[in-house]
Design a protein around this motif. Structure first.
Motif, mmCIF file in Angstrom:
data_model
loop_
_atom_site.group_PDB
_atom_site.id
_atom_site.type_symbol
_atom_site.label_atom_id
_atom_site.label_comp_id
_atom_site.label_asym_id
_atom_site.label_seq_id
_atom_site.Cartn_x
_atom_site.Cartn_y
_atom_site.Cartn_z
ATOM 1 N N LEU A 1 47.997 40.075 36.051
ATOM 2 C CA LEU A 1 47.940 38.855 35.253
ATOM 3 C C LEU A 1 46.510 38.418 34.943
ATOM 4 C CD1 LEU A 1 50.893 36.993 36.930
ATOM 5 C CD2 LEU A 1 50.863 38.165 34.744
ATOM 6 N N LEU B 1 52.954 27.152 37.758
ATOM 7 C CA LEU B 1 53.434 28.372 37.100
ATOM 8 C C LEU B 1 52.983 29.620 37.849
ATOM 9 C CD1 LEU B 1 53.089 28.070 33.240
ATOM 10 C CD2 LEU B 1 55.040 28.885 34.566
ATOM 11 N N LEU C 1 55.428 32.436 39.260
ATOM 12 C CA LEU C 1 55.307 33.837 38.838
ATOM 13 C C LEU C 1 54.992 34.736 40.034
ATOM 14 C CD1 LEU C 1 53.270 33.848 35.512
ATOM 15 C CD2 LEU C 1 55.541 34.795 35.910
ATOM 16 N N ILE D 1 56.988 37.972 41.508
ATOM 17 C CA ILE D 1 56.360 39.285 41.677
ATOM 18 C C ILE D 1 56.512 39.756 43.119
ATOM 19 C CG2 ILE D 1 54.125 40.477 41.720
ATOM 20 C CD1 ILE D 1 53.332 38.802 39.300
ATOM 21 N N LEU E 1 45.372 37.915 31.309
ATOM 22 C CA LEU E 1 45.949 36.752 30.637
ATOM 23 C C LEU E 1 45.084 35.518 30.807
ATOM 24 C CD1 LEU E 1 49.708 36.941 31.498
ATOM 25 C CD2 LEU E 1 48.594 37.316 29.313
ATOM 26 N N TRP F 1 49.409 24.815 35.628
ATOM 27 C CA TRP F 1 49.149 26.256 35.721
ATOM 28 C C TRP F 1 49.294 26.741 37.146
ATOM 29 C CZ3 TRP F 1 49.968 28.763 31.693
ATOM 30 C CH2 TRP F 1 49.590 28.278 30.431
ATOM 31 N N SER G 1 54.939 36.181 30.881
ATOM 32 C CA SER G 1 53.862 35.202 30.895
ATOM 33 C C SER G 1 53.285 34.975 29.507
ATOM 34 C CB SER G 1 52.767 35.612 31.883
ATOM 35 O OG SER G 1 52.927 36.924 32.247
ATOM 36 N N LEU H 1 55.393 32.509 28.068
ATOM 37 C CA LEU H 1 55.108 31.229 28.707
ATOM 38 C C LEU H 1 53.814 30.627 28.197
ATOM 39 C CD1 LEU H 1 56.076 32.002 32.375
ATOM 40 C CD2 LEU H 1 57.181 30.359 30.867
ATOM 41 N N LEU H 2 52.849 31.491 27.960
ATOM 42 C CA LEU H 2 51.530 30.969 27.617
ATOM 43 C C LEU H 2 51.502 30.377 26.220
ATOM 44 C CD1 LEU H 2 49.165 33.595 29.219
ATOM 45 C CD2 LEU H 2 49.876 31.378 30.067
ATOM 46 N N ALA I 1 56.246 41.457 33.399
ATOM 47 C CA ALA I 1 55.503 40.275 33.839
ATOM 48 C C ALA I 1 54.618 39.763 32.711
ATOM 49 C CB ALA I 1 54.650 40.611 35.054
ATOM 50 N N LEU I 2 53.990 40.705 32.012
ATOM 51 C CA LEU I 2 53.104 40.316 30.919
ATOM 52 C C LEU I 2 53.897 39.639 29.813
ATOM 53 C CD1 LEU I 2 50.642 43.306 30.674
ATOM 54 C CD2 LEU I 2 50.069 40.935 31.070
ATOM 55 N N PHE J 1 41.313 31.168 29.443
ATOM 56 C CA PHE J 1 41.161 29.856 30.060
ATOM 57 C C PHE J 1 39.720 29.573 30.459
ATOM 58 C CE2 PHE J 1 45.501 31.153 31.198
ATOM 59 C CZ PHE J 1 46.200 30.091 30.671
#
Lengths: 507, 321
Positions: free
Chosen positions: A46, A23, A27, A31, A49, A20, B16, B19-20, B12-13, A53
């Motif tokens: 992000l 990644l 990412l 950006i 998201l 992670w 990802s 990806l997630l 971006a969302l 986790f």
């Protein structure tokens, strides 16, 4: 300390977390490459998201994005003179000149190395000294902050070398532009002419994009498009000599960045400007600054990374955000059900140490990912400028729009693009203008607060030992070169007179 | 500073998200016949990371769950909220736009020429109230808010306020009016800065929201003298903090947080959003939002929210003079 580190590594260094982190760095870099989007935005976008986790994994991912985005901004500063954030404005000065000379790969590599060294040093200090340093940082009140800003401005103005007056002029223009908008403390609108968009002031990210990206493109069009850079892949790579030469600059930059980063509010922009200004005075290679000196990239890049890490000192030990991105991260803590505050180190050791270790891992990953990629990114400049310019124009304008989802931003870019072009033609420095614009609101806030604290009397500026020292230092910076020059001239004149006298006797 | 754009944020969302997990798509239910057209955007008139942003994102996630629509958040900060509200005014009649509103909806039009007030929009739901605590350093001589007021009569007491027309400034003005005293004010721009100023001894007292100081209160670095609320807090950490009224200062003022739709939307659209808000108010997500931010729940919908805004408007007008 050692136990805590082991605990941190146990929490953070699992294969899943490493993935992670990787990644996140990737990412983040993407950006950061987009003009106008920086680490704050990346983390904020992000953030949702990561709710799925574990807290540690989420924070590792966010740390990866944070570092990645900062580096992404550096790439565009160096290659196409388009800084993504105010903190990488100074990097463009020498970074872009290096890129024009075919040394873009080396500039990117030294930025990665410098950032890495700065990160490791500042993390080590952060791990060992965070609580006492935080106690020291809160001692900095309005008067001390005001003195720091003044010192920062003086350093930046005087680093223009022979162009002292021009630098001062542009810094003042920047400060004047910063006066537009709602004023600190009183909440009154100034110079907005009834336009709602201007209430928030003239936005510096858009100004930066306009001045640097658009201004440069217009300038290049007038002087005739430069030939694409033709260098071998080998020359794009960084040499051992480059690294050795930059090492002192990296260390000095890390120091300056760390000190300014601890203070809430001063931030990484001022740190990068001050590190560059200091380097320009003390470096052995000072005459090459502004013409592609590698130290001119190494020092501000180390400084802004050290400042970004030092920013976490007030965040973790006091629960006070040190900067915009740390404010977002602090918000994330609450979402994960954690209480930011002075007790975080005691109540959540696994998390805090896991986070610190993940910063470390994030920096290692960043270096591993970007050092080999630096020459590859630099290959971009082999593209003929005829193709590159439209792309730069397009990304600048999209980037500007992306900053606030507002077409007003595009107008700012266009207007300041033209201003930037004119400034280039008549040789006015742009960096002091940007710094004036960034520092303006902070300076004003410190001034209003100092005056409120002293009930209208600014005397506390001179009675506080810290601020008095800084003001004295600033005054010395302005006066010393003049005094030294006069003294030298006098010595030279005396020698000339003596020589004349002796030759007279001889004959 | 910067804010996410739909374009980049979206892409971006998407990247990802793929990806997630390759998230399963939603779109399960739609109440009645009406449904908002297109993607729904919640405007946050402040920067990412602040209290408004947190509430905007909580609302977006909660309504997404309640309606099955896809809802994104857009930050349009600047001018203490003015830029975002002005932009939202330009969305008149659109049924797929919402805005995370707070005190600025009322206080901005009273202090600036902004071309809108709360009647320009369609209030949907009030989420809850955030009151201020009067906070001082752990080693301060003050024990109660009455001590602080008493001290202002003989010496200067310096208070921090963040924002010229925010809850801090209004609360302090109300205390000054109620007790006929005067504080020295030092302006700051965020709760975090104010906490630093208190810890560094640059100000004597400061009004702060509970969520901004919970960590410092727990560690003892800062102490809460009183709460400017009608009743004591029920949260365990704050239950011992007396109200200002208990100490003879008749001041209670809260910063509300809620969300509004643009003006001129159809009745069906208004009903739709109110129904969605009622579903959200029943959810765990709503409860945890209120509790995580140490707010007092106060769910009000539609006309009740309008009545509440009228009251707040009168209070703020009186406080700002």
């Amino acid at each position: 300390m050692i136990d805590n580190l082991i605990l941190g590594f146990q929490t953070a260094a699992t294969p899943e977390n490493l993935l992670w982190c990787f990644l996140g760095v990737f990412l983040g870099t993407v950006i950061g490459l987009l003009p106008g989007l920086g680490s704050t935005t990346g983390v904020a976008v992000l953030l949702p998201l990561t709710f799925a986790f574990e807290p540690v994994t989420a924070l590792i991912l966010l740390a990866g994005i944070y570092y990645g985005a900062q580096y992404g901004g550096t790439i565009t500063s160096v290659l196409i003179a388009t800084p993504g954030e105010a903190a990488s404005v100074v990097t463009t000065i020498d970074g872009y000149q290096m890129a024009r000379k075919g040394r873009g790969g080396a500039a990117l590599a030294i930025a990665a190395i410098g950032s890495f060294i700065a990160a490791i040093l500042s993390l080590a200090l952060l791990m060992t000294l965070a609580p006492p340093l935080a106690q020291l940082a809160v001692r900095f009140g309005p008067a001390e902050n005001l003195a720091i800003m003044i010192l920062g401005l003086v350093i930046v103005i005087t680093f223009q070398g022979g162009k002292l007056v021009r630098g001062a002029m542009m810094a003042m223009v920047g400060l004047l532009l910063a006066a537009v908008g709602v004023s600190t403390g009183f909440g009154e609108a100034r110079f907005t002419f009834g336009d709602t968009n201007l209430l928030s002031g003239i936005p510096f990210v858009e100004v930066t994009i306009g001045l640097f990206a658009l201004g440069e493109v217009l300038h290049q069009i007038r002087v005739g498009a430069a030939a694409p850079i033709k260098t071998s892949f080998r020359e794009m790579m960084i040499s051992g000599k480059d690294v050795r030469r930059s090492l002192p600059a990296i260390l000095r930059g890390s120091g300056v960045g760390f000190v300014l980063g601890i203070l809430p509010g001063a931030g990484s922009t001022l740190a990068s400007f001050m590190a560059y200004g200091i380097e320009r005075r003390v470096s052995r290679n000072k005459e090459n600054f502004g013409r592609g000196a590698i130290e001119g990239v190494a020092s501000p890049e180390s400084a802004n990374n050290a400042a970004a890490n030092a920013n976490f000192i007030p965040t973790l030990s006091l629960g006070i955000p040190g900067g915009a991105t740390t404010a977002v991260l602090l918000g994330a803590f609450t979402i994960y059900g954690l209480q930011p505050g002075p007790l975080l180190f005691e109540t959540q050791p696994a998390l805090v140490w896991g986070l610190l270790v993940s910063f470390f891992i994030g920096n290692v990953v960043l270096l591993l990912l970007n050092l080999p990629l630096a020459p590859v990114f630099a290959q971009m400049l082999r593209v003929p400028y005829g193709y590159l310019y439209p792309v730069i124009l397009l990304t600048s304008i999209i980037g500007a729009y992306a900053v606030s989802n507002n077409t007003f931003s595009i107008w700012i870019v266009l207007v300041f693009g033209i201003i930037g072009w004119i400034m280039k033609e008549i040789d006015l420095p742009m960096a002091p203008l940007v710094l004036g614009l960034v520092l303006g609101p902070l300076l004003e806030k410190a001034l209003v607060q100092t005056s409120a604290a002293g009930a209208g009397n600014l005397g506390i500026l001179f009675t506080s030992p810290i601020s008095a020292t800084m003001l004295a230092l600033g005054a010395a910076l302005v006066i010393a070169p003049v005094v030294i020059r006069r003294a030298r001239a006098r010595v030279a004149a005396r020698r000339a007179a003596e020589r004349q006298a002796s030759s007279f006797i001889d004959s | 500073m910067k804010s996410p754009s739909t374009l980049y944020a979206g892409s971006a969302l998407v990247i990802s998200a793929v990806l997630l997990t390759g998230c399963a798509s939603q779109n399960s239910q739609s109440e009645g016949e009406f449904a908002p057209s297109g993607n729904v955007v919640v405007t946050v008139p402040f920067a990412a990371g602040g209290g408004s942003d947190v509430s905007g994102r909580a609302v977006a996630a909660g309504l997404e769950e309640a309606t099955g629509l896809s809802i994104t958040v857009e930050n349009r900060e600047g001018g203490a909220g003015a830029v975002g509200y002005a932009h939202f005014q330009g969305q008149e009649g659109r049924d797929n736009a919402l805005l995370a509103a707070e005190l600025a909806l009322v206080s901005l039009p009273l202090s600036q020429e902004v071309g809108f007030d709360y009647t320009s929009f369609t209030p949907i739901m009030n989420l809850g109230s955030d009151y201020a605590l009067l906070v001082t350093a752990g080693d301060s001589e003050f024990e109660t808010c009455a001590d602080v007021v008493e001290a202002t009569r003989s010496e200067t007491v310096v208070t921090a306020v963040s924002g010229a027309t925010g809850i801090d400034a209004i609360t302090i003005s109300l205390v000054e009016q109620d007790q006929d005293v005067e504080f020295d004010r030092i302006p700051y721009e965020s709760g975090g800065e104010v906490v630093a100023a208190l810890l560094g001894g640059h100000v004597d007292v400061a009004p702060l929201n509970p969520s901004e100081v919970a960590g410092q209160l727990e560690s003892g670095d800062l102490r809460a003298l009183c709460a400017f609320s009608e009743e004591r807090y029920e949260y365990e950490q704050l239950a011992d903090v007396p109200t200002a009224a208990e100490q003879g200062i008749d001041v209670a003022f809260s910063q509300f947080r809620g969300f509004i739709a643009p003006g001129g939307i159809s009745d069906e659209a208004r009903e739709y959003w109110i129904a969605a808000a009622e579903t959200y108010a029943e959810s765990d997500a709503y409860r945890s939002y209120i509790e995580d931010n140490m707010m007092q729940p106060n769910a009000l919908f539609g006309d009740d929210f309008v009545a509440f805004l009228e009251e707040t408007n009168a209070d703020v007008q009186a406080a700002l003079g």
